[in-house]
Motif scaffolding. Structure first.
Motif, PDB file in Angstrom:
ATOM      1  N   ASP A 163       0.834  -1.310   0.156  1.00 23.77           N
ATOM      2  CA  ASP A 163      -0.034  -0.022   0.049  1.00 23.77           C
ATOM      3  C   ASP A 163       0.876   1.128  -0.026  1.00 23.77           C
ATOM      4  OD1 ASP A 163      -2.542   1.451  -0.195  1.00 23.77           O
ATOM      5  OD2 ASP A 163      -3.185   0.729   1.740  1.00 23.77           O
ATOM      6  N   HIS A 211      -4.602  -3.665  -8.174  1.00 25.29           N
ATOM      7  CA  HIS A 211      -5.200  -4.718  -7.683  1.00 25.29           C
ATOM      8  C   HIS A 211      -6.574  -5.158  -7.785  1.00 25.29           C
ATOM      9  CE1 HIS A 211      -5.998  -1.805  -4.549  1.00 25.29           C
ATOM     10  NE2 HIS A 211      -7.028  -2.588  -4.018  1.00 25.29           N
ATOM     11  N   GLN A 220      -4.424 -11.583  -4.781  1.00 22.30           N
ATOM     12  CA  GLN A 220      -5.058 -12.440  -3.994  1.00 22.30           C
ATOM     13  C   GLN A 220      -5.870 -12.093  -2.882  1.00 22.30           C
ATOM     14  OE1 GLN A 220      -1.416 -14.195  -2.490  1.00 22.30           O
ATOM     15  NE2 GLN A 220      -0.941 -15.440  -4.139  1.00 22.30           N
ATOM     16  N   GLN A 256      -6.165  -9.269  -1.501  1.00 20.77           N
ATOM     17  CA  GLN A 256      -5.990  -8.399  -0.588  1.00 20.77           C
ATOM     18  C   GLN A 256      -6.567  -6.958  -0.741  1.00 20.77           C
ATOM     19  OE1 GLN A 256      -1.744  -8.367   0.623  1.00 20.77           O
ATOM     20  NE2 GLN A 256      -1.470  -9.574  -1.246  1.00 20.77           N
ATOM     21  N   SER A 257      -6.781  -6.062   0.250  1.00 15.62           N
ATOM     22  CA  SER A 257      -7.005  -4.735   0.116  1.00 15.62           C
ATOM     23  C   SER A 257      -6.060  -3.820   0.493  1.00 15.62           C
ATOM     24  CB  SER A 257      -8.344  -4.564   1.179  1.00 15.62           C
ATOM     25  OG  SER A 257      -8.701  -3.254   1.381  1.00 15.62           O
TER      26      SER A 257
END
Length: 370
Positions: free
Chosen positions: A105, A316, A326, A328-329
């Motif tokens: 991030d 993403h 996968q 994820q955030s």
């Protein structure tokens, strides 16, 4: 009020017309359109500007990233840590070589990759780290380089938007294993088509990059390695050589215009990007965060002020790249994608035009619900 250009390339050309025209005519006269003398001249001048041993011009900023990864011998399954908040080319080149993009991030205040999160993303398959110097401000390269050194990793600075920027007294593109930039027309230093460059102090990597850009040839028809057709056209090198004549002035203008924007925005209900005190920003895009962005953009457009969004959907969440996230955030990247908006920006933007932008933005924000 007349409509403003988002990036004023016409004004730039008008100022540089004699030099640009003469440079192009020289190429037309000698006829060496591929790997002509302007290529080496530009490489020498760019290497001196950045402060690296080597500059290798290539056909685009994307190709610069691709060739860097190829020179590092990225293998299928190798992981490259990067940011999800960037143009697709950053992850695209990793995937094209069979690599795996590993997203980390961003910092909410700069929109650059959060260096404090990188170490936790490293695995036995990690091969490189690819930070992006977004909007023209370099990320935390000392911290990133230290992490890379501790784990034996290469660092490729995706400096497509930051050419000319400074970080602790050094130039963007000269801060890591490789620096890769773009000369797309809208960039701080742009040509009149596609173009790019790689920078490195490593003699072996420079030689590999030079061979890769000409189909892996170490000499004519001797293909030492697998390569690509990645040369920068002589005509485009000639254009950049002409633009280099006033590039230092343009950098100073970008810094001043960016600072003036930041000051004028101080009392408006927007969030400005943070600028770290040990570096500057050449503002490839002058970007801020706004609420109710689509409404603000519509109102600005009606007032003759163009805007853009860099970028409306993080990688993403893109269909082509979601599989590598996968599930994820990355909340800061997701928030930025919903709120960033870029205003008109170029070295030739006048104070009157800037005042026009701020007046229109002030009116556009009036009465909007967050």
């Amino acid at each position: 009020m007349s409509a403003l250009p988002f990036i004023d390339l016409k004004a730039q050309y008008a100022a540089l017309k004699p030099s640009v025209d003469a440079r192009i005519q020289r190429v037309l006269d000698h006829g060496q359109y591929i790997m002509g003398p302007e290529v080496k001249e530009l490489e020498d001048k760019l290497a001196a500007f950045v402060g690296t041993r080597h500059c290798i011009t290539v056909s685009s900023g994307t190709e610069a990233l691709l060739i860097a990864l190829m020179a590092l011998d990225l293998k299928p399954g190798d992981e490259v840590i990067t940011t999800p908040f960037t143009f697709a080319a950053t992850a695209e080149v990793i995937v094209l070589l069979g690599g795996v993009p590993v997203f980390v991030d961003i910092e909410p205040d700069t929109c650059n990759i959060d260096a404090s999160l990188i170490a936790a993303a490293i695995t036995s398959k990690t091969r490189a780290i690819m930070p992006v110097s977004l909007y023209g401000q370099v990320g935390d390269m000392d911290e990133i380089n230290a992490i890379a050194a501790a784990h034996g990793l290469a660092v490729i600075e995706d400096a497509a938007q930051s050419f000319g920027a400074s970080y602790k007294g050094r130039r963007s593109c000269g801060l890591s294993t490789f620096g890769a930039t773009s000369f797309f027309p809208s960039k701080p230093l742009g040509c009149y088509g596609d173009g790019g460059a790689l920078f490195t102090d490593d003699d072996g990597l420079a030689q590999a990059a030079r061979e890769i850009r000409v189909h892996g040839q170490s000499q004519r028809y001797t293909h030492t390695r697998v390569g690509v057709g990645g040369r920068m056209d002589t005509l485009q090198c000639a254009v950049v050589l002409a633009k280099l004549e006033r590039f230092e002035w343009e950098i100073a203008r970008r810094l001043a215009i960016g600072a003036r924007y930041q000051a004028l925005l101080e009392k408006l209900p927007v969030q400005r990007l943070a600028l770290r005190p040990d570096r500057d920003c050449v503002w490839a895009q002058f970007t801020l965060h706004v609420q109710a962005r689509s409404q603000v953009q519509q109102r600005l457009s009606a007032a003759g002020v163009p805007t853009a969004v860099h970028y409306p959907k993080p990688l993403h969440q893109q269909p082509a790249y979601a599989q590598w996230a996968q599930g994820q955030s990355f909340p800061h990247a997701e928030r930025a994608a919903q709120s960033v908006m870029s205003l008109p920006m170029s070295a030739d933007l006048s104070e009157a035009q800037q005042d026009q932008v701020i007046l229109a933005l002030t009116q556009a924000l009036d009465g909007l619900e967050p």
